[in-house]
Design an enzyme around this catalytic site. Structure first.
Site, mmCIF file in Angstrom:
data_model
loop_
_atom_site.group_PDB
_atom_site.id
_atom_site.type_symbol
_atom_site.label_atom_id
_atom_site.label_comp_id
_atom_site.label_asym_id
_atom_site.label_seq_id
_atom_site.Cartn_x
_atom_site.Cartn_y
_atom_site.Cartn_z
ATOM 1 N N ASP A 67 0.862 -1.167 0.000
ATOM 2 C CA ASP A 67 0.000 0.000 0.000
ATOM 3 C C ASP A 67 0.911 1.233 0.000
ATOM 4 O O ASP A 67 2.125 1.131 0.153
ATOM 5 C CB ASP A 67 -0.955 -0.026 1.207
ATOM 6 C CG ASP A 67 -2.184 0.838 0.969
ATOM 7 O OD1 ASP A 67 -3.208 0.613 1.631
ATOM 8 O OD2 ASP A 67 -2.122 1.733 0.091
HETATM 9 C C1 GLC Z 1 -4.282 4.363 -0.413
HETATM 10 C C2 GLC Z 1 -5.162 3.194 -0.107
HETATM 11 C C3 GLC Z 1 -5.159 2.148 -1.184
HETATM 12 C C4 GLC Z 1 -4.905 2.782 -2.533
HETATM 13 C C5 GLC Z 1 -3.502 3.354 -2.511
HETATM 14 C C6 GLC Z 1 -3.154 4.059 -3.832
HETATM 15 O O1 GLC Z 1 -3.699 4.865 0.747
HETATM 16 O O2 GLC Z 1 -5.000 2.539 1.143
HETATM 17 O O3 GLC Z 1 -6.428 1.471 -1.136
HETATM 18 O O4 GLC Z 1 -5.024 1.809 -3.564
HETATM 19 O O5 GLC Z 1 -3.306 4.248 -1.422
HETATM 20 O O6 GLC Z 1 -3.968 5.173 -4.013
#
Ligand code: GLC
Length: 742
Positions: A268
């Site tokens: 993430d």
């Molecule tokens: C965010 C989210 C995730 C997302 C990623 C990219 O913090 O937790 O679900 O896909 O960053 O945007």
């Protein structure tokens, strides 16, 4: 994996050979670049994406959403970077790209996987036309606590429904194979257990025993693997004191060794670097080592791999093979997607694709099928189209943002038909008055608003202005024949960093509702929300309540279709609605305990009010009525490993055509472990004309009758007796029994 690719048939051996040929030419630095995804947000510190790409320091980019920019960055990668390897562009396309579909929790309420698959196929087609190769979806986290803001992004509380929805999303996004035209690579997230944070507090640590992980939180992820998902995203939070993005048990033992996953894992956002913040890794070098060793292939946006992996190899802490093992599946996805042959996007394609009328038609149909009728006392709904004067009241009634809901694509401009517009279109001859009433807003703006949403900086409405708006709204309702109240949450009240302690209607909405109901005229409540709400007063005092969720671009038309009877609602709740936020987590699949309901020693669990659901899992009404009868089990007894067939008849006993979702629940009455008093193990949504009867058929075999056993520390199927219920929600009473023998 399927041998088909974007550029035609390639066997696994041919793909592997192509990957090895590419890999063999890469320097260590270029390999590390392939393991790095950089963020395209202007305010991020450090060198600009163009520079990093030019030096070969990135294999993927996110948080960019512009075709010209995609092509410009791709040109640098393909023509100037040392490896000439094309970039993989990723973005959160969660429920639509330009045509917005109902939020995933809403689409789960359709209990119709085909709705979900078709929606995500449209989302994929539009995203791919824009130049996006990879969506960070489906989000398949089970959520049993509605205080958690990200409940909106998933399929609710149940692993069986969640698994069906997860597989449908993967099929929709990826199509028949990775690389299929007009499709994108999917990403099952957030692996794993993210929705189980105490109190629903987003990002907080999670403690889950293996039995809950295996029986509740992992099945939707396994379903995504079985559906062929190309990538996974490791979650932020600590799982049992080990951050998910440094968690070998999850990423190696479960995902690869047990499930045989062959794709790649992206962390993430910033989660590799965050291993230091979480007190897990000593420093960035340690974080890079532990994330890669645990099985994270690609570092999203923290640049920790970029800074440390080469050094870890040079000092012998990691080997080149460790790096190669992480790079291979990323290159394989790029080969399957045909990026080497077609790195660029036709900049004229997007506007042609998003203009396709069938896209909005699909969005309207998905919204229609997602809606749940919670109350309809005296048959107030459907409303008559001959009404002459309707009042539409509430802060969300004409809000495009609230209608499209949470997790809009980065840079998206809302285009929704609002509920007010939908009602006016349905009653072109009528007087349809509107008043918003007092505004609603979060008490604490989220980080995203503060940094990425200029409207958040708008000054809050003054108490005087709010009171004036309140009185205007009541006055607007006073003379109407019928009042439609549109209440709930704004789009930023659910989603990431959007947890809340209460589930009440925010602001003065309930007060306004009570004032309008006190006028003594027919009132319909339409809810626009991304999570269950504790609408206790409304549930007793408002004759008609329609759960419309966050219904997307065509939401206003779909709401009007249902309110005026062009569509008979058939959705069912994918999550329990509690009476209070403090009753959470409240879910139907609980164990009996020594003091179950109905037992002489039953203890009401709270002395300040029974935590019974306001609306139970699987609940939803219709404009018609149904009877579910004649439950049959093909054999009263079956051997371990064998299956039985369960059938039941469902009849439309009312006057109009409608849909019923027939649900099957089981309970293992004794065995290796105590098991939940009910577990969903089958469902089917059927459409029936008045008087029509359909027989629905389910199968119960080892997959449905087995479970992960705490006692045995593995999957077991016990010789045991099972209750079987079939009905219209989780309180089903039509009962049979099945005995499983050795
Ligand atoms: C965010 C989210 C995730 C997302 C990623 C990219 O913090 O937790 O679900 O896909 O960053 O945007």
């Amino acid at each position: 994996m399927d041998s088909r690719t974007n550029t035609g048939e390639l066997s696994e051996a041919e793909i592997a050979a192509r990957v090895e040929a590419i890999l063999s030419k890469l320097s260590l630095a270029e390999k590390v670049g392939q393991l790095t995804q950089i963020g395209g947000l202007a305010f991020l510190p450090g060198p600009k994406p163009e520079e990093i790409i030019r030096q070969g320091g990135a294999g993927s980019v996110l948080w960019v959403n512009d075709t010209k920019t995609f092509n410009a960055l791709q040109k640098i990668a393909v023509e100037e970077s040392p490896s000439r390897i094309p970039l993989l562009f990723g973005l959160d396309v969660i429920h639509g790209y330009r045509t917005i579909f109902p939020v995933p929790l809403a689409m789960a309420a359709s209990w119709d996987p085909s709705v979900v698959e078709r929606a995500q196929a449209v989302a994929a087609k539009e995203a791919r036309a824009a130049g996006i190769h990879w969506t960070f979806g489906p989000m398949v986290d089970i959520a049993r606590d509605a205080r958690w803001g990200r409940i909106v992004e998933g399929a609710g509380e149940d692993p069986y429904l969640g698994a069906a929805i997860a597989a449908a999303q993967v099929r929709g996004f990826q199509g028949p194979y990775i690389g299929a035209p007009d499709h994108v690579v999917a990403c099952a997230k957030h692996f794993a257990g993210y929705g189980a944070a105490d109190g629903g507090r987003d990002y907080d640590p999670v403690y889950l025993p293996e039995t809950l992980l295996r029986n509740v939180y992992l099945p939707p992820f396994k379903a995504a693997v079985d559906a062929g998902v190309g990538t996974f995203m490791s979650a932020y939070m600590d799982l049992n004191d080990v951050p998910a993005s440094g968690n070998r048990f999850l990423l190696r033992q479960v995902l690869r060794e047990e499930w045989g996953f062959k794709g790649f894992v992206v962390s993430d956002a910033f989660a590799v670097g965050s291993l230091v913040t979480q007190g897990f890794a000593r420093d960035g070098r340690d974080a890079a080592f532990r994330a890669l060793s645990a099985g994270v292939n690609m570092d999203m946006a923290s640049n920790t791999y970029l800074q440390h992996l080469a050094g870890l190899v040079e000092d012998g802490t990691l080997t080149v093979e460790d790096i190669d093992e992480a790079v291979r599946p990323i290159l394989a996805i790029k080969v399957r997607m045909g990026l080497f042959e077609h790195p660029y996007t036709d900049e004229s394609k997007l506007e042609q694709v998003v203009a396709l009328p069938e896209h909005r038609a699909e969005a309207r149909r998905a919204a229609q099928r997602s809606m749940v009728l919670l109350r309809n006392e005296g048959g107030l709904l459907p409303l008559s189209k001959s009404l002459k004067h309707v009042a539409v009241i509430g802060p969300l009634a004409d809000s495009q943002e609230a209608t499209e809901g949470s997790w809009m694509v980065f840079g998206h401009t809302p285009n929704a038909v609002t509920v007010l517009e939908g009602i006016r279109a349905k009653l072109p001859e009528a007087r349809v008055d509107y008043a918003p009433g007092p505004e609603i807003r979060r008490d604490i703006p989220s980080w995203f608003e503060a940094n990425m949403d200029p409207t958040a900086k708008k000054a809050p409405q003054s108490p005087e202005a709010a009171e004036a708006a309140f009185q205007t709204a009541v006055a607007t309702a006073r003379d109407a024949e019928v009042v439609v109240m549109v209440l709930g949450e704004t789009a930023d009240m659910a989603g990431e960093a959007a947890s809340r302690a209460s589930l009440d209607l925010p602001g003065r909405q309930e007060e306004l509702l009570q004032a309008v109901v006190a006028l003594g005229k027919p009132v319909v409540l339409v809810l626009l929300n991304g999570r269950p709400l504790s609408i206790n007063w409304a549930a007793e005092n408002v004759p008609a309540i329609l759960e419309a969720w966050e219904p997307g671009s065509e939401g206003g038309h779909a709401v009007a279709d249902v309110l005026f009877g062009d569509v008979n609602p058939g959705g069912k709740l994918p999550v329990t609605f509690p009476r209070k936020g403090s009753h959470e987590p409240l879910y139907y699949a609980r164990n009996l305990t020594h003091s179950p309901e109905g037992h002489p020693m039953y203890n009401p669990r709270y002395w300040d009010g029974l935590p019974t659901p306001l609306y139970p899992f699987g609940f939803g009404l219709s404009y018609t009525t149904f009877a579910i009868t004649n439950l049959q089990v093909s054999a009263p007894q079956v051997k371990i490993g064998d299956a039985v067939t369960v059938t039941a008849d469902v009849t439309n006993t009312g006057a109009v055509e409608g849909d019923e979702v027939v649900q099957l629940y089981i309970h293992q009455k004794a065995g290796s472990d105590s098991r939940p008093m009910r577990e969903l193990k089958g469902f089917e949504r059927v459409t029936l004309k008045p008087g029509e009867t359909r027989t629905v058929t389910f199968t119960l075999g080892p997959a449905e009758l087995g479970h992960w056993s705490t006692n045995a520390g593995k999957w077991v199927q016990d010789a045991a007796t099972f209750d079987i219920w079939v009905g219209a929600d989780s309180r089903a009473t039509l009962h049979a029994e099945l005995t499983v023998v050795c």
